[in-house]
Scaffold this motif. Structure first.
Motif, mmCIF file in Angstrom:
data_model
loop_
_atom_site.group_PDB
_atom_site.id
_atom_site.type_symbol
_atom_site.label_atom_id
_atom_site.label_comp_id
_atom_site.label_asym_id
_atom_site.label_seq_id
_atom_site.Cartn_x
_atom_site.Cartn_y
_atom_site.Cartn_z
ATOM 1 N N GLN A 168 0.820 -1.208 0.000
ATOM 2 C CA GLN A 168 0.000 0.000 0.000
ATOM 3 C C GLN A 168 0.857 1.262 0.000
ATOM 4 O O GLN A 168 0.540 2.254 -0.664
ATOM 5 N N GLN A 169 1.968 1.177 0.731
ATOM 6 C CA GLN A 169 2.874 2.329 0.780
ATOM 7 C C GLN A 169 3.472 2.608 -0.600
ATOM 8 O O GLN A 169 3.593 3.771 -1.019
ATOM 9 N N ASN A 222 -0.663 -5.590 -10.959
ATOM 10 C CA ASN A 222 -0.154 -6.776 -10.238
ATOM 11 C C ASN A 222 -0.078 -6.502 -8.735
ATOM 12 O O ASN A 222 -0.395 -7.376 -7.916
ATOM 13 N N LEU A 223 0.340 -5.300 -8.398
ATOM 14 C CA LEU A 223 0.488 -4.949 -6.991
ATOM 15 C C LEU A 223 -0.883 -4.895 -6.309
ATOM 16 O O LEU A 223 -1.057 -5.356 -5.170
ATOM 17 N N GLN A 224 -1.860 -4.322 -7.015
ATOM 18 C CA GLN A 224 -3.218 -4.264 -6.474
ATOM 19 C C GLN A 224 -3.812 -5.665 -6.319
ATOM 20 O O GLN A 224 -4.506 -5.957 -5.330
ATOM 21 N N HIS A 225 -3.538 -6.537 -7.300
ATOM 22 C CA HIS A 225 -4.023 -7.924 -7.216
ATOM 23 C C HIS A 225 -3.390 -8.645 -6.027
ATOM 24 O O HIS A 225 -4.067 -9.376 -5.285
ATOM 25 N N GLU A 226 -2.106 -8.439 -5.846
ATOM 26 C CA GLU A 226 -1.414 -9.081 -4.714
ATOM 27 C C GLU A 226 -1.953 -8.560 -3.391
ATOM 28 O O GLU A 226 -2.136 -9.338 -2.428
ATOM 29 N N ALA A 273 -5.052 -9.535 1.535
ATOM 30 C CA ALA A 273 -6.171 -9.233 2.437
ATOM 31 C C ALA A 273 -6.969 -10.507 2.745
ATOM 32 O O ALA A 273 -7.378 -10.746 3.891
ATOM 33 N N LYS A 274 -7.214 -11.294 1.698
ATOM 34 C CA LYS A 274 -7.931 -12.557 1.920
ATOM 35 C C LYS A 274 -7.103 -13.510 2.782
ATOM 36 O O LYS A 274 -7.614 -14.185 3.671
ATOM 37 N N ARG A 275 -5.809 -13.563 2.477
ATOM 38 C CA ARG A 275 -4.901 -14.428 3.252
ATOM 39 C C ARG A 275 -4.873 -13.995 4.712
ATOM 40 O O ARG A 275 -4.913 -14.830 5.606
ATOM 41 N N GLN A 276 -4.847 -12.677 4.934
ATOM 42 C CA GLN A 276 -4.824 -12.169 6.308
ATOM 43 C C GLN A 276 -6.114 -12.559 7.039
ATOM 44 O O GLN A 276 -6.072 -12.956 8.209
#
Length: 247
Positions: free
Chosen positions: A83-84, A99-103, A108-111
């Motif tokens: 995010q930073q 790609n960064l937004q997808h990751e 978020a789901k993983r968290q």
């Protein structure tokens, strides 16, 4: 064998003392506290094993919680870094930004999944802590139960041993005046006959085996000299004649 009638009568006193010693020894071996101690010891051992198992489970769950929380923190830190980077404008390529937004979305789901794991582990940890607390309290109670039973046993032992010491002194005072050969015969017969080596002839009955003699057998006993050591034909014990024996 011959022995003075008075010495033969002393065998009855010795027999009574020996029977009392046997009773005290039997009481010492069969104290109810011994069964209590056996049960309390078994319960205490079983509880110790359960406490160890519960503590092991608690330790394992605590490590599992630490690992789960560490996983959450790592994902959270990775998402924060992403995010930073996006907020800083350092990523200019549309593809890289996508790609960064997808990751970040995947993180978020993983968290969320990992946080669910942490909650599940925390529930198990709370249960494991409760189990350890419960079993530890039960173990402490079982320790008290065992110690109280042992204290009662020791008090009973002390009482019995005091009585036995007094009775043993009485025995020594009686045995010392009985002729050695008569005492040896009595001792041997006592060992062979379940603790009774000499018995009173009461009227027509041997008080050792409770068998009544026929008149002819009783007459044969009467014919024996007063200093003759008579034996019961049925049980083999020394048959002590007294004024009440009728022989």
């Amino acid at each position: 064998m011959n022995a003075a009638p008075a010495d033969q009568i002393r065998l009855l006193d010795l027999q009574a003392i020996d029977s009392r010693l046997d009773q005290l020894a039997h009481r010492r071996r069969t104290l109810p506290e011994l069964a209590e101690i056996d049960k309390a010891t078994a319960d205490h051992t079983a509880l110790k094993d359960l406490v160890i198992a519960a503590q092991t489970q608690l330790s394992d769950t605590t490590r599992e919680q630490g690992k789960a929380e560490q996983d959450v923190e790592q994902v959270r830190a990775r998402a924060a870094r992403n995010q930073q980077r996006m907020d800083s404008g350092a990523v200019t390529s549309p593809r890289d930004l996508e790609n960064l937004q997808h990751e970040t979305g995947s993180l978020a789901k993983r968290q969320a999944d990992l946080e669910d794991v942490v909650l599940e582990v925390m529930e198990r940890l709370e249960s494991a802590e409760g189990r350890v607390t419960e079993l530890t309290a039960r173990l402490e109670h079982s320790t008290v139960v065992l110690q109280e039973a042992e204290a009662r046993r020791d008090a009973a032992y002390a009482e019995i041993d005091t009585d036995a010491a007094k009775v043993q002194r009485d025995r020594e005072a009686v045995a010392v005046v009985i002729p050695d050969d008569l005492l040896k015969l009595y001792t041997r017969l006592r060992q062979q006959q379940g603790g009774v080596g000499a018995a009173r002839l009461q009227q027509r009955r041997c008080e050792g085996c409770r068998v009544e003699f026929a008149v002819s057998d009783l007459n044969a006993i009467k014919a024996e000299p007063r200093d003759a050591v008579v034996r019961c034909d049925n049980c083999g014990r020394i048959l002590v004649r007294t004024a009440e024996s009728g022989a």
